[in-house]
Scaffold this active site. Structure first.
Site, PDB file in Angstrom:
ATOM      1  N   HIS A 137      -7.993 -19.469   9.897  1.00  0.00           N
ATOM      2  CA  HIS A 137      -7.452 -20.550   9.067  1.00  0.00           C
ATOM      3  C   HIS A 137      -8.501 -21.211   8.159  1.00  0.00           C
ATOM      4  O   HIS A 137      -8.562 -22.448   8.058  1.00  0.00           O
ATOM      5  CB  HIS A 137      -6.775 -21.605   9.942  1.00  0.00           C
ATOM      6  CG  HIS A 137      -5.580 -21.098  10.694  1.00  0.00           C
ATOM      7  ND1 HIS A 137      -4.808 -20.048  10.258  1.00  0.00           N
ATOM      8  CD2 HIS A 137      -5.028 -21.491  11.882  1.00  0.00           C
ATOM      9  CE1 HIS A 137      -3.819 -19.828  11.118  1.00  0.00           C
ATOM     10  NE2 HIS A 137      -3.932 -20.677  12.118  1.00  0.00           N
ATOM     11  N   HIS A 209       1.450 -24.991   8.624  1.00  0.00           N
ATOM     12  CA  HIS A 209       1.405 -24.722  10.059  1.00  0.00           C
ATOM     13  C   HIS A 209       2.291 -25.678  10.865  1.00  0.00           C
ATOM     14  O   HIS A 209       1.873 -26.194  11.906  1.00  0.00           O
ATOM     15  CB  HIS A 209      -0.047 -24.813  10.523  1.00  0.00           C
ATOM     16  CG  HIS A 209      -0.392 -23.858  11.621  1.00  0.00           C
ATOM     17  ND1 HIS A 209       0.144 -23.962  12.874  1.00  0.00           N
ATOM     18  CD2 HIS A 209      -1.203 -22.783  11.655  1.00  0.00           C
ATOM     19  CE1 HIS A 209      -0.346 -23.001  13.636  1.00  0.00           C
ATOM     20  NE2 HIS A 209      -1.163 -22.266  12.920  1.00  0.00           N
ATOM     21  N   GLU A 340       4.767 -19.007   9.843  1.00  0.00           N
ATOM     22  CA  GLU A 340       3.792 -19.181   8.753  1.00  0.00           C
ATOM     23  C   GLU A 340       3.963 -18.053   7.750  1.00  0.00           C
ATOM     24  O   GLU A 340       3.660 -16.905   8.053  1.00  0.00           O
ATOM     25  CB  GLU A 340       2.378 -19.174   9.334  1.00  0.00           C
ATOM     26  CG  GLU A 340       2.159 -20.220  10.404  1.00  0.00           C
ATOM     27  CD  GLU A 340       1.074 -19.805  11.392  1.00  0.00           C
ATOM     28  OE1 GLU A 340      -0.081 -19.615  10.989  1.00  0.00           O
ATOM     29  OE2 GLU A 340       1.390 -19.658  12.588  1.00  0.00           O
TER      30      GLU A 340
HETATM   31  C1  BGC Z   1      -2.563 -18.246  15.012  1.00  0.00           C
HETATM   32  C2  BGC Z   1      -2.880 -18.450  16.464  1.00  0.00           C
HETATM   33  C3  BGC Z   1      -3.671 -19.702  16.586  1.00  0.00           C
HETATM   34  C4  BGC Z   1      -2.873 -20.840  16.002  1.00  0.00           C
HETATM   35  C5  BGC Z   1      -3.712 -22.084  15.967  1.00  0.00           C
HETATM   36  C6  BGC Z   1      -1.749 -19.383  14.540  1.00  0.00           C
HETATM   37  O1  BGC Z   1      -1.477 -19.251  13.187  1.00  0.00           O
HETATM   38  O2  BGC Z   1      -1.919 -17.020  14.758  1.00  0.00           O
HETATM   39  O3  BGC Z   1      -3.575 -17.368  16.993  1.00  0.00           O
HETATM   40  O4  BGC Z   1      -4.026 -19.970  17.886  1.00  0.00           O
HETATM   41  O5  BGC Z   1      -2.501 -20.560  14.714  1.00  0.00           O
HETATM   42  O6  BGC Z   1      -3.083 -23.116  16.503  1.00  0.00           O
END
Ligand code: BGC
Length: 375
Positions: A137, A209, A340
């Site tokens: 991210h 998210h 997402e």
């Molecule tokens: C990811 C997860 C990650 C989470 C974070 C998701 O987009 O795919 O692996 O733990 O985001 O909270």
């Protein structure tokens, strides 16, 4: 004289009250409004919470820290409003170390880049790493951990956020100008429109998210929610969730959501729970419906539309009951699901995946719509 002074005083008080009510006006039924209130301070910058209300009363609150959606209030089948996303009551909640990206904007690159490395125009880049030696991210301080500049476009139905991520930010090349507009439509959708430009070639993959639980606080998990994803394939991953490059068929596997099924139905046969990118069945990049979620208890339906080629479906596997959210909710494992919309993980290192490199003179653009209704 005395009378004149008191008249002035009354006028001044009335003016002050008018200004104040403009800042924090109560939504008028049948009309759009955007109200704002202070939500704290981060790195000497004011954080404000903006609440957009549409004519039928749907309400979406967003803070300019991380462009984070802090609540989405929608009606259930009995017209009772409920908050359908996870989050915190205060800025401190969002700033805490264990905040798993609740509601925020994600960038510059959503999901993982293997070892935080990629090569572009013969130059090697090293990003900050924050997930078992990989970049997740956008790195240590992604776009979810900065204060965006907010403005209110006319019409009172949207909030525009802008941010300049400087050349070298988290190791990414180029000055990236990012703009995100959140709009609440009259048919109860939250539409997110992203755009970005750069002055050097650079990977870009923006998403949001939100953690959805359509029960509005009534069900501790989303295992009984039913989900359809319009995708025949997904990106296979290794044990650290880095794509192997293979795109297996979902047919006959627990990954098959081509017909609506309960999320809990096959979850136990997926090691660690669902946390994968589905390769959406689509041609081109027009806005298409690609997923539907239904919670029978509340009757709420969420339809997801996007222009993107991929969808990360994540079942909150890493939530473990230690986070206490708004309304005293305790966030247990699988308390919510994320949908997402994105390009595929590790795109910069996977030549067979759709292109994620933005070049000077080009414009990144992406639209996703989360539409709520009941049945
Ligand atoms: C990811 C997860 C990650 C989470 C974070 C998701 O987009 O795919 O692996 O733990 O985001 O909270």
């Amino acid at each position: 004289m005395k009378k004149q002074i008191s008249l002035w005083l009354i006028a001044a008080v009335a003016l002050l009250a008018a200004c104040n009510s403009n800042q924090n006006k109560t939504p008028e039924a049948g009309k759009y409004s955007v109200t704002e209130k202070s939500f704290g301070v981060f790195e000497n910058q004011d954080v404000t919470q903006y609440t957009i209300t549409n004519p039928s009363g749907m309400q979406v609150s967003i803070i300019n820290y991380g462009g984070t959606v802090t609540s989405i209030l929608t009606p259930d089948k009995d017209k009772k409003m409920g908050d359908v996303i996870l989050g915190f009551d205060s800025l401190a909640g969002y700033l805490q170390k264990g905040n798993p990206y609740f509601g925020c904007l994600v960038g510059r690159y959503g999901n993982r880049i293997a070892k935080g490395k990629f090569t572009l125009e013969k130059q090697n880049y090293q990003l900050t790493v924050n997930d078992h030696g990989n970049t997740l991210h956008g790195g240590l301080k992604g776009l979810d951990k900065v204060v965006w500049k907010a403005s209110k476009p006319s019409g009172d139905s949207s909030l525009k956020l802008t941010y300049t991520s400087k050349d070298g930010d988290q190791g990414f090349p180029g000055n990236l100008e990012v703009e995100v507009t959140y709009t609440v439509t009259s048919d109860n959708a939250l539409e997110i429109s992203y755009s970005a430009t750069t002055d050097k070639p650079t990977p870009v993959n923006l998403t949001n998210h939100c953690y959805f639980n359509l029960s509005g606080g009534k069900e501790a998990t989303i295992l009984d929610h039913e989900l359809m994803i319009n995708a025949d394939k997904f990106t296979a991953v290794d044990s650290l969730l880095i794509p192997t490059g293979l795109l297996p068929d979902v047919k006959g596997t627990p990954m098959d959501f081509t017909s609506s099924k309960k999320i809990g139905k096959d979850l136990d046969s997926v090691k660690g729970g669902y946390d994968h990118n589905w390769v959406l069945n689509r041609k081109g990049n027009t806005l298409e419906q690609i997923a539907t979620v239904y919670d029978a208890g509340s009757g709420r339906v969420l339809e997801v539309f996007t222009t993107e080629p991929g969808l990360q479906f994540y079942t909150g596997n890493f939530l473990d009951g230690t986070l206490h959210g708004k309304n005293n909710w305790v966030y247990a494992q699988h308390a919510a699901l994320c949908l997402e919309t994105q390009h595929f993980p590790d795109g910069p290192n996977q030549t067979s995946f759709p292109n994620t490199i933005l070049r000077p003179g080009e414009k990144y653009s992406h639209v996703t719509r989360y539409k709520f209704s009941t049945k």
